[in-house]
Structure formats: C-alpha cells, structure tokens
Design a protein around this motif. Structure first.
Motif, short mmCIF file in Angstrom:
data_model
loop_
_atom_site.label_atom_id
_atom_site.label_comp_id
_atom_site.label_asym_id
_atom_site.label_seq_id
_atom_site.Cartn_x
_atom_site.Cartn_y
_atom_site.Cartn_z
N SER A 58 0.81 -1.22 0.00
CA SER A 58 0.00 0.00 0.00
C SER A 58 0.84 1.26 0.00
O SER A 58 0.38 2.32 -0.37
N GLU A 59 2.11 1.17 0.40
CA GLU A 59 2.91 2.39 0.52
C GLU A 59 3.73 2.68 -0.73
O GLU A 59 3.93 3.83 -1.10
N ASP A 60 4.21 1.64 -1.40
CA ASP A 60 5.08 1.91 -2.54
C ASP A 60 4.60 1.23 -3.81
O ASP A 60 5.33 1.08 -4.75
N THR A 61 3.33 0.84 -3.85
CA THR A 61 2.81 0.18 -5.03
C THR A 61 2.71 1.15 -6.20
O THR A 61 2.60 2.36 -6.03
N ALA A 62 2.68 0.57 -7.39
CA ALA A 62 2.57 1.38 -8.60
C ALA A 62 1.23 2.07 -8.71
O ALA A 62 1.05 2.92 -9.56
N THR A 63 0.28 1.74 -7.86
CA THR A 63 -1.03 2.39 -7.93
C THR A 63 -1.17 3.53 -6.93
O THR A 63 -2.24 4.08 -6.75
N SER A 302 6.21 -2.91 -9.29
CA SER A 302 5.65 -3.65 -8.15
C SER A 302 4.61 -4.62 -8.66
O SER A 302 4.26 -4.63 -9.85
N ILE A 303 4.10 -5.45 -7.76
CA ILE A 303 3.09 -6.44 -8.11
C ILE A 303 1.73 -5.98 -7.61
O ILE A 303 1.58 -5.57 -6.46
N GLU A 304 0.75 -6.05 -8.47
CA GLU A 304 -0.64 -5.84 -8.11
C GLU A 304 -1.34 -7.18 -8.29
O GLU A 304 -1.30 -7.77 -9.38
N SER A 305 -1.95 -7.72 -7.23
CA SER A 305 -2.56 -9.05 -7.35
C SER A 305 -3.72 -9.20 -6.40
O SER A 305 -3.84 -8.50 -5.40
N GLY A 533 2.63 -7.31 -13.07
CA GLY A 533 3.75 -6.43 -12.78
C GLY A 533 3.45 -5.07 -13.37
O GLY A 533 3.06 -4.96 -14.54
N VAL A 534 3.61 -4.02 -12.56
CA VAL A 534 3.21 -2.68 -12.99
C VAL A 534 4.37 -1.70 -12.77
O VAL A 534 4.90 -1.60 -11.66
N ARG A 535 4.75 -1.01 -13.82
CA ARG A 535 5.82 0.00 -13.70
C ARG A 535 5.37 1.13 -12.78
O ARG A 535 4.19 1.47 -12.69
N SER A 536 6.33 1.74 -12.10
CA SER A 536 6.01 2.71 -11.04
C SER A 536 5.38 3.98 -11.57
O SER A 536 4.73 4.71 -10.82
#
Length: 561
Positions: A58-63, A302-305, A533-536
């Motif tokens: 939640s703190e450093d995710t690409a979203t 990062s990973i979004e899953s 996998g999502v770019r920042s």
C-alpha cells in the motif's frame, strides 16, 4: 450469507476458452470454464476476495497516486500471455481477446471493486419475479455506441439471443433461458426454463450493436468492432499488437485518463518479466512463482494481485481403467502430498485449495472447509502400495498415464503424483500436451489416453458456476473429462441450480461437495492470484478477482506520471 452471486465476462467466457487460455477465462465448451493462459500462465481466474486483500504494497505500489499528478493524455503498453484472435463478444472464446473486448464493449452489468454486481448499461438491478424464473432489466436511455447509435433494449436482447441462435461456443452459458423479450424501449425481460437463483451470475454480458454486427459479422469480429465502452478499436495485427484509443465522447463515467493502450503478446513468462524490468512494457500479466520475488524487488515496478475466482485440480478418469475404482483413487491420494506440491510449485502465486470452489465462495456460503480439509490423506507410501497391490483392477505392470496442459504449475502437480506412484512401485508417465491435443484427449474417457489429468476452472462467486459445469451429468456426459456418475450428487446439483432458496441450495452443495471429495473425483489443488507487474509511473492499475484487472471504473482510473 453475503450475496456475491455474480460473474464477469472473463470469468465465464465459454468453457473451451478457459481451458485453453485461452482459460485466462473459463468459458468454453463443456469445458465451461476450464482455465489456462498457455505457457506458465493460469488465466488469473481466482478467488473472489475483497479488494483490500490485494497483495500490492500500500505504501510503494505502482497504484499509489498521493504524491503525483495524473495526466489525461498518456499511453501504456500491456503484455498479454497470448495474442487475441477475435473481438466480437458473441463468438470470442479466449481470455486475451476478452481482455481487449471488455474495454471496447460495456456490459449489461459489471462489478464494484469486489464481487458485487452493479448496473452498467442496465439502469438498475433486475426485478425478479416468479421465484427467479423471470428477470426484468431496465435499460439506460443515455447509453450510446461508438458510432452514435443509441443502445436499445433490442440490442440487449439480441446480445443474449445471438450466442444460442448462432450456436457459438458461448451458447451453453445461456441454456437456462427460455426467451428474451423487449418489453418496451427501455426494458428487457428474461424468462427462464426454471427458477434459477444464480441467473445474476450470467447477466454481466457485453452488449453489441445489432445493426452494425448484422451488416458484416466477420468485420465486426476482426476489423471493426463497435461497442459502447470507453475505448475504440484502432488496429490489430495478430501475434503483434492490438491498439485502442480513448473514446472522447464516451457516454459513461469516468472518462479514461489514458489516451491509448497497446496490447502485445509475450508468451514466455520470463521474457515478460524482462520487458517489465527494461520498461519495454508498462504492465505485464501473470507473475510466475520463480519471478515473484524478482518483481517485488524491482525498484521501478511492483506487483498488483488478488485471488481470482478459479480452481485448479487433479482429476481422474472414472470411466474406465484402474482409476474408475475409488479405492485406486484413494491410493493415489496416499502416494503424494498435494500440500507440499502446491507449497513448492505454486506459492506465492496462489494458495492451497481443499474444495472444488474458491475460498471466497466457501466463506460467503459458510461451507465447512475445515471438515473438508481433513479428507485428503497424509502421504503414506506403504498404504498406497498396499491398496494398489491388493486391487484386482490394477495390473502388476500398470503404468498410469497423466496428461497435463502446457503450464508449468499443472505439470509439476502431475510430476508430484508420478513420483509418488513410482515410489509405490508403479511407473507413471506425465505427458505435457499442447492445448489442441490436450482438449481432444482429456474428454475421450479412454484409459489409453489418460488415467489422470490436471486442469483449472474459472467461474463466478456462485457455486453453480463450478458445480454444474464440472460435475453435473448433462455436461456432454463427460463431467469435464471424469465421466463420474452419482445420481444422488447430480440430483443435489440440479436441485440447487433450479432453486431460489440460498439456504436450501447451501445444503445441497455441501452434500454434493462432500461426495465428490470423499469419492476423490478430483483432488483439489490450488487457486491462482490474478497478478500483474506494474511500472512505477503507472498509477491506479487494479487487479480484480473476477475481471482480472480494471483500467477505468467507478473505483479506479489508470494514468501515467
């Protein structure tokens, strides 16, 4: 029980499509829901957990969009597991195609960020009459197609009729419908062949423009699809790319932040991860177990899953050969540890599953999973050998044949079984087949073709979309390759299907599931996460439990920084 009886296009593409991955959307033949994206990818049909259970940090995710400002003219490149092959919702039957189509076409209903059904082209939730045998749906009067045509009640009715009338691979999804009638310009009425409390699981269906499609079905499918969704179809070169552009006059809300999306097929999983690291692709689908930590440690991604509404399993040929004997199936359960196999070859991309429905369904329906978890045996090679050696149906030189599709995780499950049987004195063979050969063999019922197979299924958060398609006797007689027959179990599944009483349905499903677990028709294995996998620099990209991912919705709107 929480009401989560809903499904999406990706979750119920026709059975064959899910099986072959495209089973990145289980809709497909009687394979109604068999899952797999080919290669090492499993289609991401996973359990219907709630959005707060996503595994992106939640703190450093690409979203995370707290410290940056979204743009409204950006573009992204999205690496799929395979290339799309067609785009008309009436006929398309594979996941990569559905991933594109869901942005070009809007559905009658869609989802919130979890698994709750919400209106899209529908104006409100359906009115249910006659004990769930009649469903009346109001249609929005402001929805339009990308050519300016209004979306009419006739377009909606046509979209549901066409798969059956044209006998497409999606026809089996609507075999409970008796008629679809236009009541007036803004109302459609569905009359079913029986009371069917799970029908809302079949209402998230994409709406096509009847007049444009009827003028040239081939063009509508491959070169000029016209939908009511937020992106228009620009160009497609099979095996190379699909290009979409934002429809600036989109009738719905919100208007996408992204101006363009390019989908590119990258079938080899490790290569997909490499393109994420180099920045060649902004989003890549399906993180393999061996690359999970690599992506987690990427500073620029990062990973979004989220767990999807899926189910992967080892199944037995109950039609002929030694595995038609339940004692032989029990011996095979003793020969290896499914817990160890899933822990070694699937985690962290999925989780162990003990029932033929995802964990979210078991939780919402309060199924006795803790009891079912005690049914699989702990490994006991002596017991396995004794059961097999003493069984008259097992030849001394028996060499069990296990067939698997082109997916590493499912192959490793098969290898785990094979290793255990070899230690028990029976040399099993594992054959990895391409999807075409696999789909032909696993439904023959011939012991010469297979004694066991590994597969996956995707459905909605209603037990019907698993139990009916996997075990009911009327599934082309094959029960999706097992040929298992049990009249009491079948009656329970069909009673539950033809009921609107969830408490009674629960009792029938509990009994039916108990039966298939104790008879070891399947050995449940795991559920897969829908992972990306999502770019920042990509903000607000969301994995979804049913639809796999979301680009633009009431709860997210992807942008680039």
């Amino acid at each position: 029980m929480k009401d989560t009886r809903h499904t999406g296009r990706i979750a119920w593409l026709s059975r064959r499509q899910y099986v072959r991955g495209v089973a990145g959307s289980a809709l497909a033949v009687a394979l109604a829901g068999c899952q797999g994206d080919g290669g090492e990818d499993d289609g991401g049909d996973g359990g219907a957990q709630q959005p707060e259970e996503t595994t992106a940090d939640s703190e450093d995710t690409a979203t995370d969009t707290d410290d940056t400002e979204a743009t409204t003219d950006g573009s992204i490149t999205f690496a799929q597991a395979k290339s799309p092959v067609e785009f008309d919702p009436v006929v398309l039957n594979d996941v990569p195609s559905a991933e594109v189509a869901m942005l070009v076409f809007d559905s009658l209903y869609t989802y919130d960020e979890g698994t709750n059904l919400v209106p899209q082209i529908a104006a409100d939730m359906p009115e249910v009459e006659r004990g769930a045998q009649r469903w009346i749906v109001p249609i929005r009067t402001d929805a339009t197609f990308q050519n300016g045509d209004p979306v009419t009640a006739e377009d909606v009715a046509y979209s549901f009729r066409a798969p059956v009338e044209e006998e497409t691979e999606n026809a089996g999804e609507f075999n409970m419908i008796d008629s679809v009638e236009v009541v007036d310009e803004s109302t459609v009425q569905f009359d079913l062949q029986f009371q069917f409390g799970a029908f809302d699981s079949y209402l998230p269906w994409e709406i096509v423009d009847k007049s444009v499609r009827e003028s040239d079905r081939d063009a509508y499918n491959t070169s000029s699809p016209v939908g009511a969704g937020p992106f228009t179809f620009d160009d497609w070169q099979e095996g190379e790319y699909v290009r979409l552009s934002r429809w600036d006059d989109y009738w719905g809300e919100p208007l996408p932040n992204l101006a363009e999306i390019e989908f590119v097929p990258v079938e080899e999983p490790t290569t997909r991860i490499t393109t994420l690291r180099t920045g060649e692709n902004d989003v890549v689908k399906n993180i393999p177990p061996a690359n999970w930590e690599t992506v987690e440690n990427m500073g620029e991604a990062s990973i979004e899953s989220v767990l999807g509404t899926s189910y992967f399993y080892l199944a037995f040929n109950c039609n002929e050969g030694p595995t038609a004997d339940p004692e032989v199936r029990e011996a095979i359960d003793y020969a290896f540890s499914m817990d160890d196999a899933v822990g070694q070859y699937v985690e962290p991309t999925g989780e162990r599953q003990y029932a033929p429905v995802p964990r979210a369904i078991s939780e919402d329906w309060e199924f006795p999973v803790e009891e079912w978890q005690q049914i699989p045996h702990e490994p006991d090679l002596d017991r396995a050998k004794s059961l097999l050696d003493d069984n008259d149906s097992v030849p001394d030189d028996w060499q069990p044949r296990i067939i698997v599709p082109p997916d590493d995780k499912r192959e490793q499950i098969g290898v785990s079984v094979s290793n255990g049987l070899s230690e028990a004195g029976y040399d099993a063979t594992v054959q990895r087949l391409d999807w075409g050969a696999f789909l032909e063999q696993y439904v023959t019922g011939s012991a010469d073709d297979y004694n066991m197979f590994t597969l996956g299924w995707a459905g909605s958060p209603d037990p019907d979309t698993f139990m009916y398609f996997l075990f009911a006797h009327d599934q082309i007689g094959t029960n999706n390759g097992t040929y298992y027959r049990n009249e009491s179990m079948n009656e329970q599944i069909m009673n539950a299907r033809q009921s609107n009483d969830d408490e009674q349905r629960r009792e029938w499903y509990v009994d039916a599931i108990q039966t298939v677990l104790e008879d070891r028709v399947h050995l449940p294995a795991y559920n897969i996460k829908n992972s990306f996998g999502v770019r920042s620099h990509v903000s607000d990209f969301r994995a979804h439990p049913v639809d796999q991912f979301s680009i633009v919705s009431a709860y997210n709107n992807v942008s680039v920084q």
